[in-house]
Design a protein around this motif. Structure first.
Motif, short mmCIF file in Angstrom:
data_model
loop_
_atom_site.label_atom_id
_atom_site.label_comp_id
_atom_site.label_asym_id
_atom_site.label_seq_id
_atom_site.Cartn_x
_atom_site.Cartn_y
_atom_site.Cartn_z
N ALA A 49 0.86 -1.13 0.09
CA ALA A 49 0.11 -0.14 0.00
C ALA A 49 0.83 1.12 0.10
CB ALA A 49 -1.03 -0.22 1.37
N GLY A 50 0.45 2.09 -0.61
CA GLY A 50 1.21 3.51 -0.66
C GLY A 50 0.26 4.60 -1.51
N GLU A 51 0.71 5.70 -1.38
CA GLU A 51 0.01 6.78 -2.09
C GLU A 51 0.76 6.91 -3.77
OE1 GLU A 51 -1.25 10.26 0.82
OE2 GLU A 51 0.78 9.95 1.10
N SER A 52 0.45 7.87 -4.19
CA SER A 52 0.71 7.68 -5.61
C SER A 52 2.26 8.22 -5.57
CB SER A 52 0.10 8.85 -6.58
OG SER A 52 -0.26 10.23 -5.83
N TYR A 215 -1.25 -7.68 -3.53
CA TYR A 215 -2.41 -6.82 -3.71
C TYR A 215 -1.98 -5.45 -3.78
CZ TYR A 215 -6.98 -4.47 -2.75
OH TYR A 215 -8.03 -3.59 -2.83
N ILE A 216 -1.87 -4.78 -4.73
CA ILE A 216 -1.16 -3.35 -4.71
C ILE A 216 -2.31 -2.43 -4.82
CG2 ILE A 216 0.09 -2.00 -5.98
CD1 ILE A 216 1.85 -4.09 -6.77
N THR A 217 -2.17 -1.53 -3.82
CA THR A 217 -3.39 -0.50 -3.46
C THR A 217 -3.06 0.54 -2.88
OG1 THR A 217 -5.51 -0.39 -2.75
CG2 THR A 217 -4.16 -1.70 -1.29
N HIS A 218 -3.97 1.52 -3.07
CA HIS A 218 -3.99 2.87 -2.01
C HIS A 218 -5.01 2.76 -1.23
CE1 HIS A 218 -6.99 4.08 -5.08
NE2 HIS A 218 -7.26 4.74 -3.91
N SER A 262 -5.79 9.34 8.18
CA SER A 262 -6.26 10.12 7.03
C SER A 262 -7.65 9.58 6.38
CB SER A 262 -5.47 10.62 6.21
OG SER A 262 -4.46 11.48 7.04
N VAL A 263 -7.55 8.20 6.41
CA VAL A 263 -8.70 7.30 5.67
C VAL A 263 -9.83 7.62 6.18
CG1 VAL A 263 -9.47 4.81 5.04
CG2 VAL A 263 -7.12 5.61 5.03
N PRO A 264 -10.74 8.24 5.38
CA PRO A 264 -11.99 8.66 5.96
C PRO A 264 -12.61 7.32 6.33
CG PRO A 264 -12.09 8.87 3.54
CD PRO A 264 -10.93 8.71 4.00
N LYS A 265 -13.53 7.21 7.68
CA LYS A 265 -14.24 5.92 7.98
C LYS A 265 -15.74 6.39 7.70
CE LYS A 265 -10.28 4.63 10.41
NZ LYS A 265 -9.55 6.08 10.04
N PRO A 266 -16.46 5.51 7.31
CA PRO A 266 -17.73 5.38 7.15
C PRO A 266 -18.63 5.43 8.26
CG PRO A 266 -16.89 3.29 6.20
CD PRO A 266 -15.65 3.90 6.82
N ASP C 193 -4.34 11.63 -3.08
CA ASP C 193 -4.12 10.79 -2.13
C ASP C 193 -4.99 10.83 -0.82
OD1 ASP C 193 -2.36 9.15 -3.51
OD2 ASP C 193 -0.71 10.91 -3.28
N VAL C 194 -4.96 9.85 0.29
CA VAL C 194 -5.73 10.13 1.32
C VAL C 194 -5.52 11.44 2.18
CG1 VAL C 194 -6.85 7.95 1.56
CG2 VAL C 194 -4.58 8.37 2.44
N VAL C 195 -4.15 11.64 2.36
CA VAL C 195 -3.73 12.71 3.33
C VAL C 195 -4.10 14.00 2.61
CG1 VAL C 195 -1.71 13.62 4.51
CG2 VAL C 195 -1.88 11.17 4.17
N VAL C 196 -3.88 14.31 1.49
CA VAL C 196 -4.02 15.48 0.65
C VAL C 196 -5.74 15.71 0.51
CG1 VAL C 196 -3.72 16.73 -1.46
CG2 VAL C 196 -2.04 15.08 -0.52
#
Lengths: 343, 285, 330
Positions: A49-52, A215-218, A262-266, C193-196
């Motif tokens: 997992a990682g950002e762009s 599984y590669i994902t953001h 930072s992941v918004p939780k539902p 990205d999530v942080v941004v």
């Protein structure tokens, strides 16, 4: 040292690109000294997992033998990928390692029927000699993903939903009976109501077909849901990796913490926490070129040493983390910096 | 196929005109098989008769009925155009696909050959060749020669398209489906390249027929064979305009205009029709 | 009087390609109201009609899209506008930017790639208000940008020199320069990205809280709505199927589609098995009869196949279109 047989072994892989113009130095480490391995005996879902710009897609290309690493090596079932030169060897590799791509509407040519790719795969990898013999094999693969040959026969990609195409893509990948499936953001473009059907599919493959999945994902939420282990990447570096409950349940690296928060939780209960202001201003700096820790520029616990030397990989609380906060010799100094709060 | 044709005829004005014009030319070309006498015979009709019911295009100073003569001329010009187009398309597709998909050394080798052909001055070379072979440059040889010169621009066009198609995910899907390279590029890339091929086919016919006219007007081809170009050559030889035999020039020009317009309109109409984007819209994507 | 009232809006795409005419019923009988000082979220999957709805609301209807019936009424205090009746060119002059502004995904199309950011600000201010005093304009723009927490240096950069997140924040700064009554944000953070994403949405929320205007936030990501929106409307196949204040949508949804969506959302810390709906979103060129959700609905019964459910109001702010709910309420 290899007590157990390895399915995949990634050993200090580095990929560097030349970039002209704006960035001084001209070399960019897209993947920086990355190591991990998958066991042959215990199939698992390993999330990267990682950002762009974290290098996860470059890593995927290395694992698919699409790109030669600049340094280090990738060994799949005992064979170093850099020794694959001839087409016969490449076919043998592709028989065992199959990809699933991100955009379902790009996976298959809009001008061709989707079933053609499935028949082609069955025939080219020697599972059938002609289309007629391949039909039951194709049908069986489609059944494994909850579809049937009847449903996709004569269909063009635009006649299927994103979720359906993605399942066909997985079915195609299953036909050569691979040992490893490499899924690069397989659900990021699939609608929410269909997303879990794809994600659950990977779980089922692991449990029933004994296929390992990278599984590669953001998307940390689905990564938490399906994977057994996870590796968090930042600017080419694997900053934290280990069992997903530990890494995402209780992140240690400050970057993993920030990402996880930072992941918004539902749910309604996390609104306050999520709304806690974060400082984006410092994020715009170029982090690739940094010596030392890539996160040092925006880390609340940054120490002097972080800016000069890359942190070593440390085993802490059942996971690997690259951060000076957890080193034995840094124990004293990090105590002081933690208590002093933000620097 | 018939439905496509019917739809085009019904909904595209350009296609209707193109269809009409090309039918007229084909009809004329078809007439050549019913000609009462071979095209090489001279002085079998009265000379220099203006267009009339008996001789719709008139007769020329060599005692030939221009209608029958033009029938052979159109037929030959079309044959030339088709041969050139087919030969040069085959080369262009092969070079473009292979060069684009394989890349590396093969690409560099093919493209340097390609660029050498691009910079060759075609007309002077053809003039020189025709001069050397004077009288023996048959229509088919000329067509093959033109075909050898007519591919490089289009090969580059096809290569550029393949280069971008190569980066799309479906190419990678095909690779991991085990499809061998040549088959892959034929199956995955050719359908996207076909509109270009088709468009350039018609363009190429126009170009080759035009080249033939140029060479013939200069008297550098086998002038005994009737073509649109040789008609003009003979008219000039007999100073038709000075002599007031304007129909001798009007006939080939009229036929050429109808043929060129027809081909051009067909090109633009069909080009839009087989464009993958229109095709996708049509099948409801 | 609400700021925006959409009444029974129908907007279809009508195309004709080689004699095959198709009509895609992208927005089919949608009614909704937006009030001052709120963030209204629209959620829905791809091709549920949310983008089309935004086009109509923002007055950018172009063929083949056509408004078939209904009204889109704005009340800007001094000015009332019906978007379905007005001339688009006139609208552009009077309400675009000043009353309604638009932030979209990527936002490259707002920023001119070959001009510095400040020039884009200048162009927009000049066409919609005029710049009598250049120095004052520069000062005000600088203030505005700084108030939003952006470094004023960005004004002297070109769009390509900014990161995606920074570009999106500049687009928001641009959209708020006239303090419009309504900001339409269409998937504003989808490529980020999530942080941004968190930073950009925090900024949007701050601006809204400060100026008390209305934000219409469109995104497919329900987790964002949970954290940002005050009210949420769920769209399915060209219709709004449920609308309620955010807490109700996430804790007590009534429509089976909403219920399913909420249940299937993955979350860090939750490994319990999640299920997907069967089937796929319908083709709007040929939508199912009755309730458009019925082919995928586990609770569907006879009435759902034949009759489209009407919107019923359960609470003053909770509306649902589902026969089950209607019959339970009766």
């Amino acid at each position: 040292m290899n007590g157990e047989k390895k399915l995949l072994q990634v050993d200090r892989v580095t990929v560097s690109f030349h970039v002209g113009g704006f960035i001084a130095g001209g070399r960019l480490l897209a993947v920086n000294n990355v190591s991990f391995s998958l066991d042959a005996e215990r199939p698992e879902i390993f999330a990267v997992a990682g950002e762009s710009g974290s290098g996860k897609t470059t890593l995927a290309r290395v694992l698919l033998h699409d790109l030669e690493p600049t340094q280090g090596r990738v060994v799949f079932e005992g064979r170093n990928l850099s020794t694959i030169k001839r087409r016969r060897d490449a076919m043998e590799f592709m028989r065992k390692v199959q990809p699933v791509f991100q955009n379902p509407f790009e996976t298959f040519s809009p001008l061709r029927r989707v079933e053609d790719y499935l028949f082609e795969t069955a025939i080219q990898f020697g599972r059938a000699r002609n289309r007629r013999a391949a039909a039951p094999i194709v049908d069986e693969a489609l059944h494994q993903v909850g579809l049937s040959l009847e449903e996709v026969r004569q269909r063009y990609p635009h006649e299927l939903s994103g979720g359906q195409i993605q399942r066909v893509a997985v079915a195609r990948a299953l036909i050569p009976q691979p040992h490893l499936i490499l899924a690069d953001e397989p659900v990021s473009m699939v609608d929410a109501s269909l997303r879990m059907s794809i994600v659950n599919l990977f779980k089922k493959l692991r449990d029933e077909q004994k296929v390992s999945v990278v599984y590669i994902t953001h998307d940390l939420a689905t990564a938490y849901y399906i994977s057994d282990r996870i590796a968090i990447m930042l600017r080419g570096v694997m900053v934290e990796s280990g069992p997903v409950e530990k890494v995402l349940g209780n992140p240690l690296h400050p970057y993993t913490k920030l990402l996880q928060e930072s992941v918004p939780k539902p749910v309604m209960t996390e609104r306050e926490q999520w709304a806690r202001p974060i400082n984006l201003g410092a994020m715009e700096v170029k982090e690739y070129g940094r010596v030392g820790c890539k996160f040092a520029g925006r880390c609340p616990h940054v120490m002097e040493i972080c800016k000069h030397a890359e942190p070593p990989a440390l085993e802490v609380e059942g996971r690997t983390v690259k951060c000076y906060l957890y080193g034995e010799d840094a124990a004293q100094s990090n105590q002081s910096s933690l208590s002093s709060g933000k620097l | 196929m018939l439905a496509v044709f019917r739809d085009l005829l019904r909904y595209d004005g350009r296609f209707r005109v193109a269809f009409l014009f090309l039918m007229l030319t084909l009809l004329l070309a078809g007439l050549s098989w019913f000609s009462p006498y071979p095209p090489t015979r001279t002085f079998i009709t009265p000379q220099d008769l203006p267009p009339s019911l008996e001789h719709p295009f008139g007769t020329n100073s060599r005692g030939q009925d221009l209608l029958w003569w033009m029938a052979f001329a159109v037929r030959n010009s079309l044959i030339l155009g088709v041969i050139t187009a087919v030969v040069s398309r085959l080369i262009a597709i092969f070079v473009g696909l292979v060069s684009g998909y394989r890349g590396g050394f093969i690409d560099r080798a093919l493209m340097s050959a390609n660029d050498s052909f691009v910079v060759l001055p075609v007309l002077p070379i053809l003039v020189l060749l025709s001069f050397l072979l004077q009288g023996q440059l048959s229509l088919v040889t000329l067509a093959l020669l033109l075909g050898l010169f007519g591919w490089p621009w289009d090969a580059r066009l096809i290569r550029a398209q393949v280069l971008s198609l190569k980066e799309r995910a479906f190419t990678r899907t095909a690779v991991y489906s085990g499809t061998p390279p040549l088959l892959l590029t034929l199956r995955e890339h050719l359908p996207f390249v076909l509109p270009v091929v088709f468009a350039t086919t018609i363009n190429n016919m126009l170009w080759s027929i035009g080249m033939e006219v140029t060479l013939s007007v200069l008297g550098l081809s086998d002038v005994t064979v009737p073509t649109i170009g040789t008609t003009i050559f003979w008219a000039n030889q007999h100073q038709a305009l000075v002599a007031g035999v304007w129909w001798w020039l009007a006939a080939p020009i009229l036929v050429a205009v109808v043929l060129f317009l027809g081909l051009y309109l067909l090109f633009s109409s069909v080009n839009e029709f087989i464009d993958p984007r229109t095709r996708l819209r049509r099948i409801g994507a | 009087m609400p700021l925006l009232q959409v009444e029974n809006l129908r907007a279809y795409y009508r195309t004709q390609v080689y004699g095959i005419s198709r009509s895609v019923r992208a927005v089919d009988d949608v009614s909704l109201e937006l009030f001052e000082n709120e963030i209204y979220g629209i959620a829905g999957e791809s091709s549920c009609g949310k983008t089309t709805l935004i086009k109509v609301i923002s007055g950018t209807v172009k063929p083949p899209l056509r408004i078939e019936s209904g009204h889109v009424l704005y009340d800007f205090g001094a000015l009332q506008v019906d978007m379905t009746k007005s001339d688009p060119e006139e609208l552009r002059q009077t309400v675009r930017w000043k009353e309604i502004s638009y932030v979209m995904q990527g936002s490259m199309s707002v920023l001119n790639p070959v001009r510095k950011i400040i020039r884009t600000f200048e162009d927009i201010v000049r066409t919609h208000q005029g710049i009598p005093n250049k120095k004052l304009f520069l000062e005000q723009t600088c203030d505005h940008v700084m108030r939003l927490g952006l470094p004023p240096d960005v004004l002297n950069l070109y769009p390509h020199q900014l990161s995606g997140g920074m570009r999106q924040r500049v687009a928001i700064a641009l959209a708020t320069i006239f303090q419009p009554s309504l900001i339409i944000a269409d998937e504003p953070t989808t490529a980020l990205d999530v942080v941004v994403q968190r930073g950009v949405l925090q900024m949007l929320r701050e601006i809204q809280a400060e100026s008390g205007n209305t934000v219409l936030l469109v995104t497919h990501d329900l987790a964002i709505h949970a954290n940002v929106a005050d009210r949420v409307g769920i769209m399915y196949a060209g219709r709004i199927v449920e609308e309620a204040p955010t807490p109700i949508i996430f804790t007590a949804p009534r429509h089976p589609y909403t219920q399913h969506l909420i249940r299937s959302l993955p979350m860090i810390g939750d490994k319990s098995a999640k299920e997907s709906l069967s089937g796929a979103p319908p083709n709007l060129a040929n939508p199912p009869s009755g309730c458009r959700f019925h082919p995928r609905c586990p609770l569907a019964f006879e009435r759902c196949r034949t009759e489209a459910p009407a919107m019923v109001r359960l609470l003053p702010q909770h509306r649902v279109a589902c026969h089950l709910v209607t019959e339970a309420a009766e």
